[in-house]
Design a protein around this motif. Structure first.
Motif, PDB file in Angstrom:
ATOM      1  N   SER A   1      27.510  32.743  25.830  1.00  0.00           N
ATOM      2  CA  SER A   1      27.558  32.274  24.742  1.00  0.00           C
ATOM      3  C   SER A   1      26.459  30.824  24.994  1.00  0.00           C
ATOM      4  N   PRO A   2      26.287  30.044  23.760  1.00  0.00           N
ATOM      5  CA  PRO A   2      25.311  29.067  23.947  1.00  0.00           C
ATOM      6  C   PRO A   2      25.876  27.835  24.680  1.00  0.00           C
ATOM      7  N   GLU A   3      27.216  28.043  24.859  1.00  0.00           N
ATOM      8  CA  GLU A   3      27.833  26.782  25.665  1.00  0.00           C
ATOM      9  C   GLU A   3      27.811  27.378  27.156  1.00  0.00           C
ATOM     10  N   GLY A   4      27.147  28.463  27.527  1.00  0.00           N
ATOM     11  CA  GLY A   4      27.227  28.875  28.904  1.00  0.00           C
ATOM     12  C   GLY A   4      28.319  29.486  29.295  1.00  0.00           C
ATOM     13  N   LYS A   5      29.201  29.938  28.531  1.00  0.00           N
ATOM     14  CA  LYS A   5      30.393  30.779  28.902  1.00  0.00           C
ATOM     15  C   LYS A   5      30.164  32.156  28.910  1.00  0.00           C
ATOM     16  N   LEU A   6      30.770  33.052  29.746  1.00  0.00           N
ATOM     17  CA  LEU A   6      30.594  34.323  29.762  1.00  0.00           C
ATOM     18  C   LEU A   6      31.412  34.872  28.530  1.00  0.00           C
ATOM     19  N   ARG A   7      30.717  35.739  27.560  1.00  0.00           N
ATOM     20  CA  ARG A   7      31.033  35.969  26.232  1.00  0.00           C
ATOM     21  C   ARG A   7      32.240  36.961  26.467  1.00  0.00           C
ATOM     22  N   SER A   8      33.346  36.858  25.453  1.00  0.00           N
ATOM     23  CA  SER A   8      34.874  37.264  25.625  1.00  0.00           C
ATOM     24  C   SER A   8      34.575  38.851  25.605  1.00  0.00           C
ATOM     25  N   PHE A   9      33.622  39.311  25.202  1.00  0.00           N
ATOM     26  CA  PHE A   9      33.519  40.939  24.916  1.00  0.00           C
ATOM     27  C   PHE A   9      32.889  41.343  26.104  1.00  0.00           C
ATOM     28  N   VAL A  10      32.455  40.662  27.004  1.00  0.00           N
ATOM     29  CA  VAL A  10      31.858  40.998  28.192  1.00  0.00           C
ATOM     30  C   VAL A  10      32.665  41.349  29.504  1.00  0.00           C
ATOM     31  N   ASN A  11      32.776  42.404  30.071  1.00  0.00           N
ATOM     32  CA  ASN A  11      33.839  42.518  31.186  1.00  0.00           C
ATOM     33  C   ASN A  11      33.013  42.634  32.302  1.00  0.00           C
ATOM     34  N   ILE A  12      33.102  42.024  33.355  1.00  0.00           N
ATOM     35  CA  ILE A  12      32.389  42.082  34.779  1.00  0.00           C
ATOM     36  C   ILE A  12      33.517  42.549  35.806  1.00  0.00           C
ATOM     37  N   TYR A  13      33.292  43.820  36.509  1.00  0.00           N
ATOM     38  CA  TYR A  13      34.055  44.496  37.326  1.00  0.00           C
ATOM     39  C   TYR A  13      33.260  44.258  38.716  1.00  0.00           C
ATOM     40  N   LEU A  14      33.697  43.791  39.971  1.00  0.00           N
ATOM     41  CA  LEU A  14      33.334  43.627  41.103  1.00  0.00           C
ATOM     42  C   LEU A  14      34.093  44.801  41.893  1.00  0.00           C
ATOM     43  N   ASN A  15      33.143  45.827  42.445  1.00  0.00           N
ATOM     44  CA  ASN A  15      33.490  46.931  42.748  1.00  0.00           C
ATOM     45  C   ASN A  15      34.419  47.593  41.673  1.00  0.00           C
ATOM     46  N   ASP A  16      35.779  47.624  41.933  1.00  0.00           N
ATOM     47  CA  ASP A  16      36.552  48.390  40.915  1.00  0.00           C
ATOM     48  C   ASP A  16      37.595  47.168  40.080  1.00  0.00           C
ATOM     49  N   GLU A  17      37.234  45.808  40.624  1.00  0.00           N
ATOM     50  CA  GLU A  17      38.181  44.867  39.915  1.00  0.00           C
ATOM     51  C   GLU A  17      37.747  44.052  39.083  1.00  0.00           C
ATOM     52  N   ASP A  18      38.568  43.818  37.874  1.00  0.00           N
ATOM     53  CA  ASP A  18      38.224  43.012  36.762  1.00  0.00           C
ATOM     54  C   ASP A  18      38.160  41.516  37.365  1.00  0.00           C
ATOM     55  N   VAL A  19      36.906  41.006  37.337  1.00  0.00           N
ATOM     56  CA  VAL A  19      36.501  39.579  37.915  1.00  0.00           C
ATOM     57  C   VAL A  19      37.557  38.546  37.311  1.00  0.00           C
ATOM     58  N   ARG A  20      37.824  38.810  36.064  1.00  0.00           N
ATOM     59  CA  ARG A  20      38.813  37.853  35.443  1.00  0.00           C
ATOM     60  C   ARG A  20      40.122  37.662  35.969  1.00  0.00           C
ATOM     61  N   TYR A  21      40.589  38.515  36.602  1.00  0.00           N
ATOM     62  CA  TYR A  21      42.031  38.727  37.267  1.00  0.00           C
ATOM     63  C   TYR A  21      41.792  38.318  38.967  1.00  0.00           C
ATOM     64  N   LEU A  22      40.605  38.206  39.501  1.00  0.00           N
ATOM     65  CA  LEU A  22      40.595  37.778  40.744  1.00  0.00           C
ATOM     66  C   LEU A  22      40.804  36.454  40.889  1.00  0.00           C
ATOM     67  N   PRO A  23      41.551  36.102  42.186  1.00  0.00           N
ATOM     68  CA  PRO A  23      41.949  34.512  42.243  1.00  0.00           C
ATOM     69  C   PRO A  23      40.991  33.540  42.076  1.00  0.00           C
ATOM     70  N   ALA A  24      39.632  33.870  42.773  1.00  0.00           N
ATOM     71  CA  ALA A  24      38.548  32.927  42.501  1.00  0.00           C
ATOM     72  C   ALA A  24      37.597  33.103  41.327  1.00  0.00           C
ATOM     73  N   GLY A  25      38.016  34.183  40.454  1.00  0.00           N
ATOM     74  CA  GLY A  25      37.181  34.538  39.336  1.00  0.00           C
ATOM     75  C   GLY A  25      35.552  34.843  39.608  1.00  0.00           C
ATOM     76  N   ASP A  26      34.992  34.170  38.572  1.00  0.00           N
ATOM     77  CA  ASP A  26      33.323  34.385  38.991  1.00  0.00           C
ATOM     78  C   ASP A  26      32.696  33.433  40.167  1.00  0.00           C
ATOM     79  N   ALA A  27      33.550  32.854  40.899  1.00  0.00           N
ATOM     80  CA  ALA A  27      33.489  32.148  42.108  1.00  0.00           C
ATOM     81  C   ALA A  27      33.723  32.991  43.338  1.00  0.00           C
ATOM     82  N   THR A  28      34.189  34.250  43.172  1.00  0.00           N
ATOM     83  CA  THR A  28      34.393  35.153  44.287  1.00  0.00           C
ATOM     84  C   THR A  28      33.289  35.490  45.057  1.00  0.00           C
TER      85      THR A  28
END
Length: 99
Positions: free
Chosen positions: A46-73
């Motif tokens: 978004s213009p505020e620098g937040k990952l857009r809500s409709f964009v899902n990012i997976y690290l290997n096969d895990e949704d980054v939103r549900y990882l303990p460290a999130g995008d800091a993983t």
């Protein structure tokens, strides 16, 4: 690390299906992607620098939103990120002629 690009966004990565980037975390890897392909910024954030809500990012096969460290993983060179945009849809309205 490899980032898999969905078909609708490949126009912004010179039609590449997979892009190699360096980064110590998910966030750094995505930052490297947008530095390499600046047009991706508006589609991922978004213009505020937040990952857009409709964009899902997976690290290997895990949704980054549900990882303990999130995008800091932390990530390694053998990890893979996959970008999956949400797709809206649904059934026809009740008044539709498709019934």
């Amino acid at each position: 690390m490899q980032i898999h690009i969905p078909t609708p966004l490949r126009a912004f990565t010179e039609k590449q299906e997979t892009v190699s980037v360096d980064g110590a975390t998910v966030a750094e890897s995505l930052a490297a992607l947008t530095a390499k392909f600046p047009a991706m910024q508006a589609h991922l954030y978004s213009p505020e620098g937040k990952l857009r809500s409709f964009v899902n990012i997976y690290l290997n096969d895990e949704d980054v939103r549900y990882l303990p460290a999130g995008d800091a993983t932390t990530v390694s060179t053998t990890d893979e990120l996959t970008i999956i945009p949400s797709i809206a849809g649904g059934c026809c309205p009740a008044a539709c002629c498709c019934r």
